[in-house]
Design a protein around this motif. Structure first.
Motif, PDB file in Angstrom:
ATOM      1  N   GLU A   1       0.839  -1.206   0.000  1.00 47.05           N
ATOM      2  CA  GLU A   1       0.000   0.000   0.000  1.00 47.05           C
ATOM      3  C   GLU A   1       0.871   1.252   0.000  1.00 47.05           C
ATOM      4  O   GLU A   1       0.607   2.211  -0.721  1.00 47.05           O
ATOM      5  CB  GLU A   1      -0.902   0.000   1.244  1.00 47.05           C
ATOM      6  CG  GLU A   1      -2.045  -0.995   1.164  1.00 47.05           C
ATOM      7  CD  GLU A   1      -2.681  -1.288   2.524  1.00 47.05           C
ATOM      8  OE1 GLU A   1      -3.477  -2.226   2.598  1.00 47.05           O
ATOM      9  OE2 GLU A   1      -2.360  -0.584   3.505  1.00 47.05           O
ATOM     10  N   ALA A   2       1.930   1.218   0.840  1.00 47.73           N
ATOM     11  CA  ALA A   2       2.827   2.376   0.900  1.00 47.73           C
ATOM     12  C   ALA A   2       3.476   2.609  -0.461  1.00 47.73           C
ATOM     13  O   ALA A   2       3.546   3.746  -0.945  1.00 47.73           O
ATOM     14  CB  ALA A   2       3.892   2.148   1.963  1.00 47.73           C
TER      15      ALA A   2
ATOM     16  N   PHE B   1       1.949   6.464  -6.934  1.00 45.63           N
ATOM     17  CA  PHE B   1       0.815   6.945  -7.711  1.00 45.63           C
ATOM     18  C   PHE B   1       0.121   8.183  -7.149  1.00 45.63           C
ATOM     19  O   PHE B   1      -0.381   8.999  -7.891  1.00 45.63           O
ATOM     20  CB  PHE B   1      -0.225   5.838  -7.893  1.00 45.63           C
ATOM     21  CG  PHE B   1       0.306   4.658  -8.638  1.00 45.63           C
ATOM     22  CD1 PHE B   1       0.478   4.718 -10.012  1.00 45.63           C
ATOM     23  CD2 PHE B   1       0.670   3.513  -7.982  1.00 45.63           C
ATOM     24  CE1 PHE B   1       0.993   3.643 -10.708  1.00 45.63           C
ATOM     25  CE2 PHE B   1       1.175   2.428  -8.671  1.00 45.63           C
ATOM     26  CZ  PHE B   1       1.344   2.489 -10.029  1.00 45.63           C
ATOM     27  N   GLU B   2       0.066   8.297  -5.841  1.00 46.19           N
ATOM     28  CA  GLU B   2      -0.746   9.385  -5.302  1.00 46.19           C
ATOM     29  C   GLU B   2       0.002  10.289  -4.344  1.00 46.19           C
ATOM     30  O   GLU B   2      -0.445  11.378  -4.022  1.00 46.19           O
ATOM     31  CB  GLU B   2      -1.959   8.798  -4.545  1.00 46.19           C
ATOM     32  CG  GLU B   2      -2.968   8.170  -5.479  1.00 46.19           C
ATOM     33  CD  GLU B   2      -3.827   7.151  -4.744  1.00 46.19           C
ATOM     34  OE1 GLU B   2      -4.144   7.403  -3.577  1.00 46.19           O
ATOM     35  OE2 GLU B   2      -4.159   6.120  -5.347  1.00 46.19           O
ATOM     36  N   GLY B   3       1.099   9.824  -3.850  1.00 43.27           N
ATOM     37  CA  GLY B   3       1.808  10.613  -2.832  1.00 43.27           C
ATOM     38  C   GLY B   3       1.379  10.143  -1.459  1.00 43.27           C
ATOM     39  O   GLY B   3       0.209   9.854  -1.225  1.00 43.27           O
ATOM     40  N   LEU B   4       2.364  10.062  -0.577  1.00 42.23           N
ATOM     41  CA  LEU B   4       2.103   9.502   0.750  1.00 42.23           C
ATOM     42  C   LEU B   4       1.899  10.646   1.739  1.00 42.23           C
ATOM     43  O   LEU B   4       2.809  11.443   1.941  1.00 42.23           O
ATOM     44  CB  LEU B   4       3.327   8.658   1.136  1.00 42.23           C
ATOM     45  CG  LEU B   4       3.192   7.552   2.143  1.00 42.23           C
ATOM     46  CD1 LEU B   4       2.039   6.639   1.833  1.00 42.23           C
ATOM     47  CD2 LEU B   4       4.483   6.756   2.184  1.00 42.23           C
TER      48      LEU B   4
ATOM     49  N   VAL C   1      11.731   3.538  -5.182  1.00 44.02           N
ATOM     50  CA  VAL C   1      10.629   4.430  -5.560  1.00 44.02           C
ATOM     51  C   VAL C   1      10.889   5.834  -5.008  1.00 44.02           C
ATOM     52  O   VAL C   1      10.682   6.835  -5.696  1.00 44.02           O
ATOM     53  CB  VAL C   1       9.283   3.881  -5.030  1.00 44.02           C
ATOM     54  CG1 VAL C   1       8.153   4.844  -5.340  1.00 44.02           C
ATOM     55  CG2 VAL C   1       8.989   2.534  -5.642  1.00 44.02           C
ATOM     56  N   ASP C   2      11.384   5.881  -3.779  1.00 46.52           N
ATOM     57  CA  ASP C   2      11.680   7.171  -3.156  1.00 46.52           C
ATOM     58  C   ASP C   2      12.747   7.911  -3.956  1.00 46.52           C
ATOM     59  O   ASP C   2      12.622   9.096  -4.250  1.00 46.52           O
ATOM     60  CB  ASP C   2      12.149   6.938  -1.714  1.00 46.52           C
ATOM     61  CG  ASP C   2      12.354   8.230  -0.961  1.00 46.52           C
ATOM     62  OD1 ASP C   2      11.628   9.202  -1.270  1.00 46.52           O
ATOM     63  OD2 ASP C   2      13.222   8.293  -0.084  1.00 46.52           O
ATOM     64  N   ASP C   3      13.800   7.176  -4.328  1.00 43.47           N
ATOM     65  CA  ASP C   3      14.868   7.789  -5.123  1.00 43.47           C
ATOM     66  C   ASP C   3      14.319   8.295  -6.453  1.00 43.47           C
ATOM     67  O   ASP C   3      14.645   9.389  -6.905  1.00 43.47           O
ATOM     68  CB  ASP C   3      15.980   6.773  -5.403  1.00 43.47           C
ATOM     69  CG  ASP C   3      16.782   6.477  -4.147  1.00 43.47           C
ATOM     70  OD1 ASP C   3      16.618   7.239  -3.169  1.00 43.47           O
ATOM     71  OD2 ASP C   3      17.550   5.500  -4.139  1.00 43.47           O
TER      72      ASP C   3
ATOM     73  N   SER D   1      10.804  12.925   1.458  1.00 44.34           N
ATOM     74  CA  SER D   1       9.819  12.998   2.540  1.00 44.34           C
ATOM     75  C   SER D   1      10.403  12.402   3.821  1.00 44.34           C
ATOM     76  O   SER D   1      10.807  11.236   3.827  1.00 44.34           O
ATOM     77  CB  SER D   1       8.558  12.250   2.125  1.00 44.34           C
ATOM     78  OG  SER D   1       7.846  11.848   3.269  1.00 44.34           O
ATOM     79  N   PRO D   2      10.464  13.185   4.899  1.00 44.64           N
ATOM     80  CA  PRO D   2      10.970  12.614   6.144  1.00 44.64           C
ATOM     81  C   PRO D   2      10.077  11.486   6.651  1.00 44.64           C
ATOM     82  O   PRO D   2      10.533  10.565   7.317  1.00 44.64           O
ATOM     83  CB  PRO D   2      10.938  13.792   7.120  1.00 44.64           C
ATOM     84  CG  PRO D   2      10.014  14.788   6.522  1.00 44.64           C
ATOM     85  CD  PRO D   2      10.054  14.580   5.048  1.00 44.64           C
TER      86      PRO D   2
END
Lengths: 450, 166
Positions: A133-134, A140-143, A199-201, A207-208
């Motif tokens: 989910e994360a 796709f949508e931003g966490l 994915v973060d990279d 995002s902290p």
């Protein structure tokens, strides 16, 4: 009030939390709030019988989540016999049907998982569901901070739950079963921490909150790894010969790697969306290292030093498999520029095959020569290797994680390679008498690189 | 969900003020942050039991006030002497002017007795009415009005003394 006082008060108002401090506090606070809510709910569930629990699944869903949504959806669920429930499976936090997924579907699974092995497997699966989910949200949508905090808490809780059940399994004498749970959890967390990082990279979220989530996954992975190593140590102690235990561990780890590869492949869709991807130079470097290890292992086999050959080949195989999984995921996301990945990609599959063949050959050779005790246990010679990586502690090749030290007595590798100080201590390790290195040198060797 | 969102909004709105209030009492940044978290956590626990909170801001400061009082009872190391010898733990936003100003503020605030410090800070920095301050601290409204008045006079004196020394 005079001007100087007014100015003083304005200055006083500038004493405040820094932005990052405020975010960290909120994130922690949110986790505590979630934990508090979860505990309250658990307290409610504990004393109830099965039927009441079943009923409470709906009641607690109504209490914990959006009342009108759940109530409305309940009617539809009754009418369409699980259609909504099925649709809810694809949702992530913040989506319309997500409360159904958590409050109804998963609670049903929890109720029906009775055997400890099933319960453990379900907890591992739940950990994984939250991580998927994360990944979906990031890609796709931003966490959102709220969703991240909620997911981070859930990941820790489910991983902890899996670990607790594994302990129960172990306490009933099934160490192998407990190791299997820890291994499955570790493989899952390892794969997902890599995917999240990739994915973060790629998204450059900075995002902290996401960083905190990744750190949590790594900590849980570390816990699972230590539990697994501890279990393996016990298995080794209970196994008549060390080479048999080593072979079992090789098989177990191969299974781990396969599971990890499967998980990463299953999550490829997340990476598909990425426009930017991890630099391939790191992949090429890893492949080169694997190749070097295979070359070295050939020499070791010729020298009848199967133990070192094993170590090298295990690592070569692990690196190759993980790299292959990453590339497989990345390749699909870089259809526009396949040439970038073509070279390392072509090298991957033969390398994995080669590594596996060598592992098999080494096992065969060890059995045939029947010199296992001498080769695997009795070696006291300290070898000087040209390749520093070969002499570095094995743990250094494991996925990176926060620095933690493992007591020597709980480390399977320590026992396995206790008679090989060069492996445990690296090039500078001092000679050790009697085949068992003295603390604290091995402990230094067990620390992971930062 | 709605409750959680509401709570997070409250955190955004009041966390800085609660932090400032705690920080001016304990003069330790990390401890003040812990107190902020405990404050919000206690409020959440209270609300999650179904209790209604009419004035959330005042309610939060009341919890913070109680926590700070408990903390002062536990540890006496926040004495002025200790603070002066250790230096102040000043927040940094990468803005040097603000850092210097913050140090000036702390130097004066630390010399003001707690009862006056509380009253002046709550009235003029956090914007509470004397009635609300009375509810938070458990004192009468009259006592608070007197403390605000005297606190300002003391503050003025301290500031002028500091100017002379500086």
């Amino acid at each position: 009030m005079d001007k100087s006082i007014r100015q003083f008060i304005e200055k006083a108002k500038n004493v405040r939390l820094q932005k990052q401090e405020k975010q960290a506090l909120l994130s922690e606070l949110f986790l505590r709030m979630q934990a508090h809510s979860a505990l309250s709910k658990r307290g409610l569930m504990k004393t109830k019988g099965f039927r009441e629990s079943f009923f409470n699944i709906f009641i607690s869903a109504l209490q914990a989540h959006a009342l009108p949504i759940v109530a409305g959806v309940l009617v539809v669920v009754l009418a369409s016999a699980g259609g909504i429930s099925f649709a809810a499976e694809q949702t992530a936090p913040g989506e319309f049907l997500y409360p159904i997924k958590i409050g109804v579907n998963e609670k049903l699974f929890t109720v029906f998982a009775v055997a400890p092995e099933k319960k453990a497997a379900w907890s591992v699966q739940q950990t994984e569901r939250r991580l998927v989910e994360a990944e979906k949200l990031v890609a796709f949508e931003g966490l959102s901070p709220q969703a991240t905090a909620r997911l981070a808490h859930a990941v820790s809780a489910h991983a902890q739950q899996a670990g607790n059940i594994a302990q129960d399994i172990e306490s009933r004498g099934d160490v192998s079963g407990a190791v299997a749970v820890h291994s499955a959890l570790e493989a899952s967390l390892s794969a997902h921490s890599r995917i999240l990082t990739a994915v973060d990279d790629a998204q450059r979220t900075q995002s902290p909150y996401l960083q905190q989530l990744i750190e949590r996954v790594l900590v849980a992975q570390q816990d699972a790894r230590y539990a697994r190593i501890k279990g393996e140590t016990e298995l080794i102690a209970a196994t008549p010969s060390r080479e048999a235990a080593l072979t079992a561990i090789v098989q177990e780890r191969t299974g781990n790697i396969e599971a990890m590869v499967a998980k990463m492949q299953a999550n490829e869709h997340v990476l598909l969306r990425q426009k930017v991807f991890a630099p391939t130079s790191a992949i090429a470097d890893e492949m080169q290292t694997a190749e070097q290890m295979i070359q070295k292992s050939r020499v070791k086999i010729r020298e009848n030093n199967y133990k070192q050959a094993f170590i090298l080949l295990q690592e070569a195989e692990r690196i190759s498999n993980e790299t292959a999984a990453m590339m497989s995921a990345l390749e699909k996301s870089t259809a526009s520029s396949p040439a970038v990945l073509a070279a390392p990609s072509q090298r991957t599959s033969p390398l994995i095959r080669e590594a596996q063949e060598y592992i098999h050959a080494a096992q065969q050779a060890a059995e045939e020569t029947k010199q296992a005790p001498a080769v695997f246990i009795g070696t006291t010679e300290i070898e000087k290797e040209e390749d520093v990586r070969v002499n570095e502690p094995l743990e250094q090749f494991m996925p990176s994680a926060p620095v933690l030290s493992v007591p020597p007595s709980t480390n399977a590798y320590y026992l396995l390679y206790a008679d090989e100080p060069a492996i445990l201590q690296g090039e500078g390790g001092s000679p050790v008498s009697g085949g068992m290195p003295l603390a604290p040198q091995p402990q230094q060797g067990m620390q992971e690189q930062e | 969900m709605a409750e959680e969102d509401k709570f997070i909004k409250a955190f955004d709105a009041y966390a800085d003020g609660i932090f400032r209030y705690c920080f001016f009492r304990v003069f330790n940044r990390e401890l003040a942050k812990d107190l902020v978290q405990d404050t919000f956590m206690r409020a959440w626990e209270y609300a999650s039991k179904g209790n209604k909170i009419e004035n959330l801001k005042a309610f939060l400061y009341k919890i913070a006030h109680n926590l700070v009082v408990d903390e002062s009872r536990k540890a006496k190391e926040y004495s002025l002497d200790a603070l002066i010898s250790q230096g102040f733990d000043v927040p940094s936003e990468g803005n040097q002017i603000r850092d210097i100003e913050a140090k000036e503020v702390l130097a004066v605030v630390s010399l003001l007795e707690e009862e006056y410090r509380d009253a002046v800070q709550m009235r003029h920095v956090e914007g509470f009415s004397p009635k609300e301050i009375a509810q938070i601290t458990g004192e009468s409204e009259n006592v608070i009005s007197v403390r605000i008045h005297r606190g300002l006079a003391k503050l003025r004196t301290l500031m002028s003394n500091q100017k002379k020394d500086g």
